[in-house]
Scaffold this motif. Structure first.
Motif, short mmCIF file in Angstrom:
data_model
loop_
_atom_site.label_atom_id
_atom_site.label_comp_id
_atom_site.label_asym_id
_atom_site.label_seq_id
_atom_site.Cartn_x
_atom_site.Cartn_y
_atom_site.Cartn_z
N GLU A 185 0.70 -1.31 -0.04
CA GLU A 185 -0.04 -0.08 -0.08
C GLU A 185 0.90 1.33 0.00
O GLU A 185 0.54 2.27 -0.71
N THR A 186 2.17 1.29 0.82
CA THR A 186 2.85 2.34 0.77
C THR A 186 3.49 2.77 -0.87
O THR A 186 3.31 4.01 -1.07
N GLU A 189 0.62 4.13 -2.74
CA GLU A 189 0.29 5.55 -2.44
C GLU A 189 1.26 6.45 -2.90
O GLU A 189 1.17 7.76 -3.22
N SER A 215 -4.85 9.59 -7.69
CA SER A 215 -3.87 8.98 -6.84
C SER A 215 -4.66 8.05 -6.06
O SER A 215 -5.90 8.07 -6.06
N TYR A 216 -3.91 6.97 -5.32
CA TYR A 216 -4.75 5.92 -4.67
C TYR A 216 -5.46 6.42 -3.47
O TYR A 216 -6.47 6.30 -3.03
N GLN A 217 -4.92 7.53 -2.73
CA GLN A 217 -5.43 8.10 -1.73
C GLN A 217 -6.88 8.74 -2.19
O GLN A 217 -7.97 8.42 -1.46
#
Length: 516
Positions: A185-186, A189, A215-217
């Motif tokens: 996940e990091t 992100e 973006s993923y967030q």
């Protein structure tokens, strides 16, 4: 530019549609990540894009792939078996692009990937490299060909923190287009600017996909917000519908009661009630039409349900491990190359520790030795999850047959229920393990550990194949686990959320390491 038009992929064995009508364009500069639950077809899609023939054994596809003038580099999830018996030197020199590299090119590549300058000329077998070294070797060979598009299946698996940070910077700064799968996940992100979400809903009977150029967030935030709004509107629509139906029911009951009690001497009243009933029926049809357009309840894949089957506890002063190792050697080597020296590790009670370090330092070798020691003990119940699942899994068995001990009807039903909670379909529990995804194989090993009642877990990269939906569930379960955990991982969220103590394996032994 890579363009995909109207792609539909169907699993041959259970006829499950994995992807339907998929359309996507990968533009220069895109850093597109494929996310979705285990077994949703992410690796299959990536393989088909690289070479449609590669999925022919288990799936059939219809669709168009346009990538004229592009040079594609592909990193598979696992090193192909035929490459394992080659030496590192053979692995590189069999590809003619190796001979086009200057010493300066090789030196820079080795430096970027934290490899020794003579790595490309090594006689060590590929099979004896660490998991991270195998990934680095494949990435190095891909980059030598200077591809314009990179397809990467789990590039972050098993690579050390330093190389992860290099990979993140490389993806962000590179001019090439990227389409990659990752459960880190990091990494997602920090790198992705396009999200492709593959889903299987309604118990994997319906597939859908979403493409979002954000973006993923932002994607997760927007998705959660949209789901909440849809749920709120759907619940509100249903409340209004219940009120309307109650009102309709009361009116209809009143008219029916009046009809039953009207006298023959009042024909005008009878005609009036018939008109009323006709109006009520008309109202009922109108309500039914409006109900068809009610906001639908949001559909999404449920997270897996998993926990350890019984309350696990350990006395706080119970010595789980007291290891003193003078030297750690490279396994399966004729000449004993020393990886590390003076290794001391003590674990007491329900301590949760993680060992980090550069690739090739011997973390997996050390963990394997720890597992051999603890699995033989009778005063604890230890369970081991290796980096290579095939070390413990029989690839020809089904998940049910692997997990069953007695094989009676009651046990089989219970195992099927457990697998269902881990989001296996009825068809998937009957598939051979070799046909399952990496994440599905990992779930089988975790379930085996849970059923064993183990109070000590030895885990080599436990979260490496779990999706961003399953990952938080697994981390929470391991965080709440009442036994001891001795693990190796490069997953920064796992390290920060689960582990109490971090050690870095260096040539001079284990050193305390601060959380990331």
């Amino acid at each position: 530019m890579l363009q995909i038009k109207e792609l539909t992929i169907t699993h041959k064995k259970d006829l499950r549609v994995m992807l339907e009508g998929f359309q996507f364009t990968l533009n220069p500069g895109d850093k597109a990540v494929l996310i979705g639950e285990e077994g949703n077809g992410k690796s299959t899609l990536l393989k088909w894009i690289y070479d449609p023939e590669t999925i022919g054994e288990y799936a059939e596809a219809r669709g168009e792939r346009i990538c004229s003038g592009e040079k594609i580099g592909y990193l598979p999830q696992e090193l192909p078996h035929e490459e394992n018996n080659k030496s590192v030197y053979e692995f590189f020199t069999e590809d003619e692009v190796f001979w086009e590299q200057t010493p300066k090119d090789l030196s820079k590549l080795a430096s970027d990937l934290a490899l020794s300058s003579d790595f490309f000329y090594g006689e060590q077998k590929m099979s004896t490299l660490s998991g991270g070294e195998k990934v680095k070797a494949q990435i190095a060979r891909i980059l030598m060909a200077k591809p314009s598009i990179l397809l990467l299946d789990e590039p972050s698996n098993d690579i050390d923190t330093q190389t992860l940070e290099w990979l993140e910077k490389f993806i962000v700064k590179a001019d090439q287009a990227f389409l990659y799968i990752s459960h880190d996940e990091t990494l997602i992100e920090r790198t992705a600017n396009v999200i492709i979400h593959l889903e299987q809903i309604r118990r994997k009977t319906k597939c859908r996909y979403t493409v979002a150029r954000i973006s993923y967030q932002e994607y997760i935030s927007n998705r959660n917000s949209a789901m909440k709004n849809q749920l709120r509107k759907a619940e509100n629509d249903r409340r209004h519908e219940e009120i309307r139906q109650e009102k309709l029911h009361r009116i209809m009951q009143k008219v029916e009661y009046d009809q039953e009690n009207i006298t023959r001497q009042n024909p005008a009243g009878g005609r009036l009630l018939k008109k009323k009933m006709k109006a009520v029926k008309s109202m009922e049809k109108r309500f039914d039409r409006e109900a068809e357009h009610m906001t639908q309840m949001p559909e999404e894949e449920d997270a897996i349900f998993f926990k350890f089957g019984q309350k696990i506890t350990l006395p706080s002063q119970k010595v789980i491990l007291d290891m003193h190792l003078e030297r750690l050697y490279v396994p399966d080597m004729t000449e004993h190359r020393i990886l590390a020296q003076n290794i001391h590790l003590t674990v007491k009670g329900a301590e949760k520790i993680c060992i980090v370090g550069r690739n090739g330092m011997g973390k997996t070798t050390l963990l394997r030795q720890i597992a051999e020691s603890l699995l033989a003990r009778e005063d604890i119940r230890a369970a081991y999850m290796p980096q290579n699942y095939e070390d413990l899994l029989n690839m020809e068995q089904t998940p049910v047959s692997f997990l069953c001990q007695k094989g009676d009807k009651e046990e089989i039903t219970r195992i099927r229920t457990y697998l269902g909670s881990m989001k296996y379909t009825e068809d998937e529990v009957s598939h051979c393990i070799k046909e399952l995804s990496g994440g599905q194989k990992a779930k089988i090993l975790l379930l085996k550990m849970s059923l064993s009642g183990a109070n000590v877990l030895i885990l080599d990269e436990p979260t490496r194949n779990f999706s961003p939906l399953s990952g938080p569930v697994i981390r929470e379960v391991l965080q709440e686990y009442g036994g001891a955990i001795i693990s190796v991982s490069h997953d920064r969220k796992y390290i920060n959320e689960v582990c109490d103590t971090i050690y870095e394996l260096t040539q001079s032994g284990l050193q305390l390491y601060e959380k990331m």
